[in-house]
Design a protein around this motif. Sequence first.
Motif, PDB file in Angstrom:
ATOM      1  N   ASN A   1       4.175  -9.660  -7.360  1.00 18.03           N
ATOM      2  CA  ASN A   1       3.733  -8.585  -8.250  1.00 18.03           C
ATOM      3  C   ASN A   1       2.863  -7.591  -7.479  1.00 18.03           C
ATOM      4  O   ASN A   1       3.039  -6.376  -7.594  1.00 18.03           O
ATOM      5  CB  ASN A   1       2.966  -9.205  -9.429  1.00 18.03           C
ATOM      6  N   LYS A   2       1.958  -8.109  -6.654  1.00 19.66           N
ATOM      7  CA  LYS A   2       1.050  -7.251  -5.883  1.00 19.66           C
ATOM      8  C   LYS A   2       1.830  -6.366  -4.901  1.00 19.66           C
ATOM      9  O   LYS A   2       1.579  -5.165  -4.796  1.00 19.66           O
ATOM     10  CB  LYS A   2       0.035  -8.133  -5.137  1.00 19.66           C
ATOM     11  N   VAL A   3       2.791  -6.954  -4.203  1.00 15.65           N
ATOM     12  CA  VAL A   3       3.612  -6.205  -3.242  1.00 15.65           C
ATOM     13  C   VAL A   3       4.360  -5.075  -3.955  1.00 15.65           C
ATOM     14  O   VAL A   3       4.376  -3.929  -3.499  1.00 15.65           O
ATOM     15  CB  VAL A   3       4.617  -7.149  -2.542  1.00 15.65           C
ATOM     16  N   LEU A   4       4.970  -5.400  -5.093  1.00 13.99           N
ATOM     17  CA  LEU A   4       5.755  -4.397  -5.808  1.00 13.99           C
ATOM     18  C   LEU A   4       4.862  -3.335  -6.443  1.00 13.99           C
ATOM     19  O   LEU A   4       5.238  -2.162  -6.516  1.00 13.99           O
ATOM     20  CB  LEU A   4       6.640  -5.072  -6.857  1.00 13.99           C
ATOM     21  N   THR A   5       3.656  -3.732  -6.873  1.00 17.63           N
ATOM     22  CA  THR A   5       2.708  -2.753  -7.414  1.00 17.63           C
ATOM     23  C   THR A   5       2.346  -1.737  -6.340  1.00 17.63           C
ATOM     24  O   THR A   5       2.323  -0.522  -6.594  1.00 17.63           O
ATOM     25  CB  THR A   5       1.445  -3.470  -7.952  1.00 17.63           C
ATOM     26  N   GLU A   6       2.083  -2.229  -5.123  1.00 16.64           N
ATOM     27  CA  GLU A   6       1.772  -1.327  -4.001  1.00 16.64           C
ATOM     28  C   GLU A   6       2.942  -0.382  -3.727  1.00 16.64           C
ATOM     29  O   GLU A   6       2.748   0.821  -3.530  1.00 16.64           O
ATOM     30  CB  GLU A   6       1.452  -2.134  -2.741  1.00 16.64           C
ATOM     31  N   ALA A   7       4.142  -0.931  -3.717  1.00 16.60           N
ATOM     32  CA  ALA A   7       5.321  -0.111  -3.422  1.00 16.60           C
ATOM     33  C   ALA A   7       5.568   0.914  -4.532  1.00 16.60           C
ATOM     34  O   ALA A   7       5.953   2.052  -4.253  1.00 16.60           O
ATOM     35  CB  ALA A   7       6.544  -1.002  -3.231  1.00 16.60           C
TER      36      ALA A   7
END
Length: 166
Positions: free
Chosen positions: A66-72
């Motif tokens: 979730n964190k990775v995709l939020t950043e992206a």
Amino acid sequence: SSDLWKQALGIDPHAVPALEGLSADLLARQDYMDVIGLLQNAPRTEKLAINLSQALGMLNYLDEANKVLTEALKLSPGSVSLASAMTVVLVKQLRYEDAIHLLQQTIQKNPGNQEAEVQLFRVLVLTNHINLARPMGPKLLAQRPHDSEVLYLNGIVERSVGDYAQ
């Protein structure tokens, strides 16, 4: 092959095409820890973020995915492919309302994008939001009359509202 991607990364460790190629090879071989090691500090391009989140998700590190995709998504807020990947994570986290909201926003940013619309339709049906899904069915069927998933989902909607003839 993986060796060529590794050679390219030996020359330029930040080469996005090589990172994409090697991470895709590793994903195909289900080497999820190697994907995470390769991409955890890589740029959050769409493809790299999706590959990293997929590896994290397969190992059930959903908060990290979730964190990775939020950043992206901060870098590419209108991306349908990032929103689709995030939807998978949110559904696995049982955060259905967040998934629906994200897809609604994505459709607003990408009017007429059928992939985003089908994704929203799927999530609405699977989370039993039949009243929200019902008006989408006929439109998607008209656009994609031979799409077996759209036909199936529309059948679920029609059956749940008692329209057995449809």
